[in-house]
Design a protein around this motif. Structure first.
Motif, PDB file in Angstrom:
ATOM      1  N   ILE A 209     -23.706  11.764  89.226  1.00 23.45           N
ATOM      2  CA  ILE A 209     -23.813  10.312  89.044  1.00 23.45           C
ATOM      3  C   ILE A 209     -22.455   9.656  89.281  1.00 23.45           C
ATOM      4  O   ILE A 209     -22.353   8.602  89.924  1.00 23.45           O
ATOM      5  N   PHE A 212     -21.772   9.886  93.275  1.00 23.79           N
ATOM      6  CA  PHE A 212     -22.644   9.158  94.215  1.00 23.79           C
ATOM      7  C   PHE A 212     -23.006   7.743  93.781  1.00 23.79           C
ATOM      8  O   PHE A 212     -23.535   6.982  94.578  1.00 23.79           O
ATOM      9  N   PHE A 213     -22.702   7.380  92.529  1.00 31.95           N
ATOM     10  CA  PHE A 213     -23.080   6.039  92.075  1.00 31.95           C
ATOM     11  C   PHE A 213     -21.912   5.298  91.405  1.00 31.95           C
ATOM     12  O   PHE A 213     -21.406   4.320  91.949  1.00 31.95           O
ATOM     13  N   THR A 214     -21.469   5.782  90.255  1.00 31.12           N
ATOM     14  CA  THR A 214     -20.518   5.020  89.437  1.00 31.12           C
ATOM     15  C   THR A 214     -19.213   4.714  90.157  1.00 31.12           C
ATOM     16  O   THR A 214     -18.744   3.571  90.147  1.00 31.12           O
ATOM     17  N   LYS A 216     -18.424   5.363  93.467  1.00 33.95           N
ATOM     18  CA  LYS A 216     -18.576   5.500  94.912  1.00 33.95           C
ATOM     19  C   LYS A 216     -17.777   4.439  95.666  1.00 33.95           C
ATOM     20  O   LYS A 216     -17.249   4.685  96.756  1.00 33.95           O
TER      21      LYS A 216
END
Length: 441
Positions: A209, A212-214, A216
């Motif tokens: 996470i 790839f998300f927080t 990125k």
């Protein structure tokens, strides 16, 4: 009456979040926790003072390690490493090439962190040596340092929870298994890596996470501030690089043989002097810079030892568990959740999962068995409860280590850029996955 452990830990976390120095937060919170428990001010101070010695050797370890790291940087070998990596960077790189470069870089950092727990068991010693020369690379590619902190902390924490070699052998075999058996849980040591894989998989999900998300999105850092902390350019001699390699191998070998960072760093430092990398009249300056680099970690670890001693003196952990069990009755699900949360509070204050297990196993093992948990579930509860907070405590070397490398130029805050990100991405999934594992094992 408020529980002293809860009061002290919440106060310490709150003060830290408001950017109060962690050492001050630990000392003040320990005193308040002692007073809340009914200890007198003098008894609280005595307990705190008696615990300081436990962190003194760690502080000296880090001071010597800092001096050794500065010596390595003066040799030019870290500059050579950075230049090799920078030479691979292209000004006209495509998006696909940039993604591949970042992937390789993050993978290498993760592998270094994992290896520091077993293959080359130096723990956080590699961070102030490897990371500062790479700050320029991170800035060029606008890589969020909070992501690097998450990668480093994952390697430092998940590895010892899962792999029974190096520090993992100490955690799983010598501490966790030993305390489980001594307190009445029948379990084979070979089973521990298998059950601990469940909470570790939660940490891995948190890492994905973060990647790839927080974190990125690109984040800007001042190149000028990075250059200000880089060592002065000096002639890069082949003899200096050769000396650095000998010093590193000698320091590592002696550390593994003597189990002492102090001895290893001292011998490595002497080799740098003999090789001409450091002149005799420069030793004072180099050591001062090294202490400046690592001093805060040392002082935090000393204060954390005092804090832990006060928490033991308050007997707040036992009373907290007792009060919780009286409220939840025979609810097995709530019992597992509350045991994990209590473990989080204890480890957040102490800052070490290794030190937490002997404290909570005495209470948790018979309590969990009383609630009808299987030996496997008891093991995962104790192991996860102890590891909780290690990845998100202001006083843990799993967060202090990344900060020591990422924060040398003042652009990475220990609390908001190391502690908070690792707490969110690792402690929350650890609680969830550890809770589910305890219920279904």
């Amino acid at each position: 009456m408020f529980n002293p452990v809860v009061v002290a830990v919440l106060l310490m976390i709150g003060l830290s979040l408001f950017r109060i120095n962690v050492v001050i937060a630990l000392i003040f919170s320990a005193i308040i926790g002692g007073l809340v428990s009914g200890l007198s001010l003098l008894d609280t101070i005595d307990a705190f003072s008696s615990g300081l010695g436990g962190g003194a050797s760690i502080a000296l370890n880090y001071a010597m390690l800092g001096a050794f790291a500065v010596a390595i940087s003066k040799s030019g070998i870290t500059d050579l490493l950075a230049k090799k990596i920078i030479s691979k960077m292209k000004s006209d790189a495509t998006r696909k090439e940039i993604i591949w470069f970042k992937t390789i870089l993050l993978t290498l950092i993760l592998l270094a962190s994992v290896s520091s727990q077993n293959l080359i068991p130096v723990h956080i010693a590699f961070i102030p040596i490897l990371i500062p020369p790479l700050l320029h690379v991170f800035a060029e590619y606008k890589i969020d340092r909070r992501l690097i902190a998450c990668v480093l902390t994952f390697g430092l924490t998940a590895t010892y929870m899962l792999l029974p070699v190096g520090f993992g052998g100490i955690f799983l075999n010598n501490i966790l298994h030993k305390n489980l058996v001594e307190n009445g849980a029948t379990i084979a040591v070979e089973q521990l890596p298998l059950i601990m894989a469940i909470p570790v998989s939660g940490m891995f999900l948190g890492l994905l996470i973060a990647i790839f998300f927080t974190y990125k999105k690109p984040r800007d850092y001042s190149i000028k501030k990075i250059k200000d902390i880089e060592p002065e350019n000096q002639e890069m001699k082949a003899s200096y690089i050769f000396t650095a390699l000998i010093a590193i191998v000698a320091a590592l070998s002696l550390q593994l043989y003597t189990n002492s960072i102090i001895v290893g760093s001292l011998v490595g430092f002497i080799i740098f002097m003999m090789g001409g990398v450091i002149k005799v009249d420069e030793t004072q300056d180099v050591f001062t810079k090294g202490v400046h680099m690592m001093a805060m970690i040392g002082f935090i670890m000393i204060a954390a030892s005092g804090f832990a001693e006060v928490m033991k003196a308050t007997q707040g952990i036992e009373s907290l568990v007792t009060s919780i069990t009286s409220v939840i009755g025979d609810n097995k699900s709530l019992a597992a959740l509350f045991m994990l949360v209590v473990g989080l509070f204890v480890t957040m204050g102490i800052g070490s999962s290794f030190s937490t297990i002997p404290i909570i196993a005495v209470i948790y093992v018979p309590l969990a068995m009383q609630f009808g948990f299987s030996p496997l579930a008891v093991a995962v509860l104790v192991g996860t409860a102890a590891a909780l907070g290690d990845a998100g405590s202001p006083a843990s070397d799993s967060t202090l280590g990344p900060t020591s490398g990422l924060g040398v130029d003042g652009q990475h805050d220990h609390i908001w850029d190391s502690v908070v990100p690792t707490f969110i991405h690792y402690n929350i999934p650890l609680i969830l996955f550890g809770w589910l594992a305890a219920l279904y094992l």
